[in-house]
Design an enzyme around this catalytic site. Structure first.
Site, PDB file in Angstrom:
ATOM      1  N   ASN A  10       0.797  -1.217   0.000  1.00 23.11           N
ATOM      2  CA  ASN A  10       0.000   0.000   0.000  1.00 23.11           C
ATOM      3  C   ASN A  10       0.836   1.276   0.000  1.00 23.11           C
ATOM      4  O   ASN A  10       0.294   2.351  -0.166  1.00 23.11           O
ATOM      5  CB  ASN A  10      -0.929  -0.004   1.219  1.00 23.11           C
ATOM      6  CG  ASN A  10      -1.914   1.136   1.210  1.00 23.11           C
ATOM      7  OD1 ASN A  10      -2.430   1.513   0.159  1.00 23.11           O
ATOM      8  ND2 ASN A  10      -2.164   1.718   2.364  1.00 23.11           N
ATOM      9  N   TYR A  77       4.637   9.310 -11.097  1.00 24.75           N
ATOM     10  CA  TYR A  77       3.692   8.549 -10.275  1.00 24.75           C
ATOM     11  C   TYR A  77       2.822   7.670 -11.165  1.00 24.75           C
ATOM     12  O   TYR A  77       2.643   6.476 -10.896  1.00 24.75           O
ATOM     13  CB  TYR A  77       2.822   9.510  -9.458  1.00 24.75           C
ATOM     14  CG  TYR A  77       1.752   8.812  -8.653  1.00 24.75           C
ATOM     15  CD1 TYR A  77       2.057   8.204  -7.445  1.00 24.75           C
ATOM     16  CD2 TYR A  77       0.437   8.763  -9.101  1.00 24.75           C
ATOM     17  CE1 TYR A  77       1.078   7.561  -6.698  1.00 24.75           C
ATOM     18  CE2 TYR A  77      -0.549   8.130  -8.365  1.00 24.75           C
ATOM     19  CZ  TYR A  77      -0.221   7.535  -7.169  1.00 24.75           C
ATOM     20  OH  TYR A  77      -1.186   6.891  -6.440  1.00 24.75           O
ATOM     21  N   LYS A  81       2.677   3.503 -11.126  1.00 26.40           N
ATOM     22  CA  LYS A  81       1.459   2.748 -10.850  1.00 26.40           C
ATOM     23  C   LYS A  81       1.095   1.833 -12.016  1.00 26.40           C
ATOM     24  O   LYS A  81       0.526   0.757 -11.813  1.00 26.40           O
ATOM     25  CB  LYS A  81       0.310   3.686 -10.470  1.00 26.40           C
ATOM     26  CG  LYS A  81       0.541   4.366  -9.120  1.00 26.40           C
ATOM     27  CD  LYS A  81       0.798   3.336  -8.017  1.00 26.40           C
ATOM     28  CE  LYS A  81       0.957   3.937  -6.654  1.00 26.40           C
ATOM     29  NZ  LYS A  81       0.990   2.929  -5.578  1.00 26.40           N
TER      30      LYS A  81
END
Length: 167
Positions: A10, A77, A81
């Site tokens: 996470n 980012y 991801k």
């Protein structure tokens, strides 16, 4: 207490910069947290579960940014991801012969410290969303619990998108 049977990757940090302005230091930091850490944790724990034959559920937290990028910063980012999404898919295939499931949740705009920072930089972005609000993190609970449960044994290599922005 027995061996770990659930891993939730996470951790994640944003870059909040245009691609051509990302320093090498920031690049390395974002890659280390968003890509290297889930890879190293997943492969290390899976090696132990493969050796002892015990089941494992790996749940990666990706992002809708893996699928969409609006060009307003955070390209790094978004790229990391997307790497988490692909990591989920390839590890699920590689470990399919073992009792190891690898899945991901790709949340959109949910209330979080990271989102607070984005709103601080960009203002109230929720007015551009279809439902005009951020998601409540509790909305992810049932998906997370399902992916961790024995009842999801037949689900591996799946990325579940959770977003109030798109239909």
């Amino acid at each position: 207490m027995g061996p770990a049977s659930i891993l939730i990757n996470n951790a994640g940090i944003p870059d909040a910069a245009r691609a051509h302005k990302v320093s090498l230091e920031l690049y390395n930091q974002v890659m280390a947290v968003n890509v290297n850490a889930p890879w190293l944790l997943s492969t290390s724990l899976a090696a132990r579960r493969i050796a002892d034959g015990k089941p494992l559920r790996v749940i990666n937290i990706a992002s809708m940014a893996a699928f969409e990028y609006n060009g307003h910063g955070a390209a790094l980012y978004s790229m990391t991801k997307a790497a988490v999404v692909r990591m989920t898919e390839v590890l699920a295939v590689e470990w399919a012969r073992y009792p190891i499931n690898v899945n991901a949740i790709a949340p959109g705009a949910f209330a979080s410290e990271m989102m607070d920072g984005m709103i601080g930089r960009m203002g109230d972005i929720t007015q551009h969303f279809r439902r005009k609000r951020l998601g409540d993190p509790a909305m992810m609970d049932s998906t997370l619990l399902y992916l961790a449960a024995p009842s999801s044994e037949a689900v591996t290599g799946t990325v579940i998108k959770l977003s109030l922005i798109h239909i």
